[in-house]
Scaffold this active site. Structure first.
Site, PDB file in Angstrom:
ATOM      1  N   ARG A  33       0.817  -1.235   0.000  1.00  9.08           N
ATOM      2  CA  ARG A  33       0.000   0.000   0.000  1.00  9.08           C
ATOM      3  C   ARG A  33       0.836   1.264   0.000  1.00  9.08           C
ATOM      4  O   ARG A  33       0.442   2.251  -0.632  1.00  9.08           O
ATOM      5  CB  ARG A  33      -1.044  -0.020   1.120  1.00  9.08           C
ATOM      6  CG  ARG A  33      -0.569   0.123   2.506  1.00  9.08           C
ATOM      7  CD  ARG A  33      -1.252  -0.841   3.461  1.00  9.08           C
ATOM      8  NE  ARG A  33      -0.572  -2.120   3.413  1.00  9.08           N
ATOM      9  CZ  ARG A  33      -1.167  -3.270   3.124  1.00  9.08           C
ATOM     10  NH1 ARG A  33      -2.452  -3.311   2.891  1.00  9.08           N
ATOM     11  NH2 ARG A  33      -0.464  -4.386   3.068  1.00  9.08           N
ATOM     12  N   THR A  34       1.953   1.279   0.693  1.00  6.60           N
ATOM     13  CA  THR A  34       2.710   2.532   0.730  1.00  6.60           C
ATOM     14  C   THR A  34       3.244   2.856  -0.662  1.00  6.60           C
ATOM     15  O   THR A  34       3.085   3.966  -1.165  1.00  6.60           O
ATOM     16  CB  THR A  34       3.864   2.427   1.745  1.00  6.60           C
ATOM     17  OG1 THR A  34       3.326   2.034   3.016  1.00  6.60           O
ATOM     18  CG2 THR A  34       4.577   3.755   1.904  1.00  6.60           C
ATOM     19  N   LYS A  45      25.099  -4.146  -6.945  1.00  4.34           N
ATOM     20  CA  LYS A  45      26.429  -4.188  -7.566  1.00  4.34           C
ATOM     21  C   LYS A  45      27.432  -3.383  -6.761  1.00  4.34           C
ATOM     22  O   LYS A  45      28.546  -3.119  -7.225  1.00  4.34           O
ATOM     23  CB  LYS A  45      26.364  -3.605  -8.983  1.00  4.34           C
ATOM     24  CG  LYS A  45      25.467  -4.360  -9.949  1.00  4.34           C
ATOM     25  CD  LYS A  45      25.520  -3.679 -11.320  1.00  4.34           C
ATOM     26  CE  LYS A  45      24.635  -4.383 -12.335  1.00  4.34           C
ATOM     27  NZ  LYS A  45      24.606  -3.644 -13.618  1.00  4.34           N
ATOM     28  N   ARG A  95      11.865   3.831   0.598  1.00  7.00           N
ATOM     29  CA  ARG A  95      11.819   2.929   1.769  1.00  7.00           C
ATOM     30  C   ARG A  95      13.083   2.101   1.751  1.00  7.00           C
ATOM     31  O   ARG A  95      13.529   1.631   0.696  1.00  7.00           O
ATOM     32  CB  ARG A  95      10.592   2.026   1.700  1.00  7.00           C
ATOM     33  CG  ARG A  95      10.647   0.886   2.713  1.00  7.00           C
ATOM     34  CD  ARG A  95       9.382   0.081   2.763  1.00  7.00           C
ATOM     35  NE  ARG A  95       8.284   0.852   3.342  1.00  7.00           N
ATOM     36  CZ  ARG A  95       7.091   0.347   3.626  1.00  7.00           C
ATOM     37  NH1 ARG A  95       6.834  -0.928   3.391  1.00  7.00           N
ATOM     38  NH2 ARG A  95       6.153   1.104   4.152  1.00  7.00           N
ATOM     39  N   HIS A 107       8.171   6.351  10.025  1.00  5.04           N
ATOM     40  CA  HIS A 107       7.288   6.190   8.864  1.00  5.04           C
ATOM     41  C   HIS A 107       6.329   7.380   8.887  1.00  5.04           C
ATOM     42  O   HIS A 107       5.148   7.248   9.203  1.00  5.04           O
ATOM     43  CB  HIS A 107       6.545   4.852   8.984  1.00  5.04           C
ATOM     44  CG  HIS A 107       5.907   4.365   7.724  1.00  5.04           C
ATOM     45  ND1 HIS A 107       5.669   5.177   6.625  1.00  5.04           N
ATOM     46  CD2 HIS A 107       5.429   3.128   7.394  1.00  5.04           C
ATOM     47  CE1 HIS A 107       5.086   4.449   5.679  1.00  5.04           C
ATOM     48  NE2 HIS A 107       4.939   3.208   6.119  1.00  5.04           N
TER      49      HIS A 107
HETATM   50  C1  NCD Z   1       4.005  -0.844   7.984  1.00  3.02           C
HETATM   51  C2  NCD Z   1       5.479  -0.643   7.695  1.00  3.02           C
HETATM   52  O1  NCD Z   1       5.949  -0.989   6.617  1.00  3.02           O
HETATM   53  O2  NCD Z   1       6.117  -0.120   8.583  1.00  3.02           O
HETATM   54  N1  NCD Z   1       3.239  -1.016   6.847  1.00  3.02           N
HETATM   55  C3  NCD Z   1       2.855   0.081   6.131  1.00  3.02           C
HETATM   56  O3  NCD Z   1       3.641   0.843   5.637  1.00  3.02           O
HETATM   57  N2  NCD Z   1       1.539   0.291   6.005  1.00  3.02           N
HETATM   58  C4  NCD Z   1       3.732  -1.831   9.048  1.00  3.02           C
HETATM   59  C5  NCD Z   1       4.203  -3.253   8.890  1.00  3.02           C
HETATM   60  O4  NCD Z   1       4.852  -3.613   7.917  1.00  3.02           O
HETATM   61  O5  NCD Z   1       3.880  -4.045   9.774  1.00  3.02           O
END
Ligand code: NCD
Length: 339
Positions: free
Chosen positions: A57-58, A86, A107, A135
């Site tokens: 989703r992110t 690499k 990320r 986050h």
């Molecule tokens: C979370 C994350 O990646 O920190 N998920 C997200 O971004 N919605 C939580 C998780 O992975 O448990």
């Protein structure tokens, strides 16, 4: 803060007025996110979407948010498909990708890596999660959801009673959300975790220093009895030394309809950043809650698009232009969005 041209790396950057401004802009994005109108305000702009850890989703909602503003998305997922495998440094990758893009979402599994990348980037960088650290966009969409849910109940964020349940040590969403809540008034936070996975002491101290109440417990049932929000989390298996170690905690806290009915006040909102671990040995949020109208998890994910659109529009400084570049939707829009 001045959002235009800024990196969004940590919720520490925000004061209450900044958070409320993001929420107001997010509200104004609803006609576009809900396909009532189209805007092309970011036509020609490119988002570099760089995800070096699993994400559904992110990653997709960053991309959709940018597309909904009229921009294009180029992305790379995983280390295997990136030149980092690499031996390329974050510095070099940042110099290269920022030459191709107008803004970057990233990320990465290492805490601090997104800030390191941003320092070398020639365009603004938004943190999509750096290890167990932060986050910020998830925290904003969580708090935006909390504000909406509470307003439906005639309440505000001030005075909120919230329980966080599960892996509070490695869960970056709960770290960022707790720090955002600290910007508000009279929050009562109940931290429910095994002793080994407690909320970091500095976050507990921050909230207390700002006059909030924090109660820590390792038992769930009684701690969710008097809260407005029960925020469940997944055991962050990828941050443990081994799967066996994660297994020690998996399934420790399970919220289902029977427990909800027995212990929670009516209308307690159930949240989770997702993904919920639905395997039998975990199942922290049982699917038998799916028909419970207080389950807000998919309202959270819908709201994520609004909040990410708001951040893009603010950082690229086009908030005042969004409706100047708008037009009508020409296709069938029967899709229902949660308000
Ligand atoms: C979370 C994350 O990646 O920190 N998920 C997200 O971004 N919605 C939580 C998780 O992975 O448990």
């Amino acid at each position: 803060m001045d959002f235009a041209g800024s990196h969004i790396l940590s919720v520490d950057q925000f004061e209450r007025a900044d958070i409320e401004r993001v929420f107001d802009v997010a509200d104004s994005m609803a006609p576009y996110a809900h396909r009532h109108r189209i805007t092309r305000v970011l036509e020609g702009a490119i988002l570099g979407n760089m995800f070096f850890e699993p994400s559904t989703r992110t990653r997709v909602s960053f991309g959709c948010a940018f597309n909904l503003l009229g921009g294009e998305v180029r992305e790379t997922t995983g280390f295997e498909s990136s030149a980092i495998s690499k031996g390329e440094s974050l510095y070099d990758t940042a110099r290269v990708i920022s030459g191709y893009s107008d803004i970057i979402a990233m990320r990465h599994p290492a805490a601090g890596s997104v800030a390191e990348f941003a320092a070398a980037s020639r365009v603004p960088v938004i943190n999509g999660g750096d290890g167990a650290n932060e986050h910020p966009t998830q925290a904003l969409l969580d708090l935006y959801t909390i504000r909406k849910e509470m307003r439906h109940r005639g309440r505000e964020i001030d005075g909120l009673r919230l329980a966080m349940i599960g892996d509070l040590r490695y869960g970056r969403t709960v770290h960022s959300l707790s720090k955002l809540l600290a910007c508000f008034e009279r929050v009562h936070l109940s931290c429910i975790a095994p002793a080994e996975l407690r909320m970091p002491a500095e976050i507990v101290e921050l909230l207390r220093a700002r006059g909030h109440t924090v109660v820590e417990s390792d038992a769930m049932e009684n701690s969710i009895a008097h809260v407005d929000i029960a925020y469940s989390t997944r055991i962050q298996e990828e941050r443990f030394a081994s799967r066996d170690e994660a297994n020690l905690f998996r399934g420790r806290y399970r919220l289902n309809q029977a427990i909800y009915t027995q212990f929670c006040e009516p209308n307690t909102v159930i949240m989770h950043p997702l993904p919920r671990d639905s395997r039998a040995e975990a199942n922290e949020l049982d699917p038998d809650l799916n028909e419970n109208p207080n389950l807000a998890i998919f309202r959270q994910t819908d709201n994520g698009v609004l909040v990410r659109m708001a951040l893009f529009a603010m950082v690229l400084d086009v908030v005042h232009l969004v409706n100047r570049y708008e037009s009508r939707v020409s296709w069938y829009t029967g899709k229902r969005f949660t308000e």
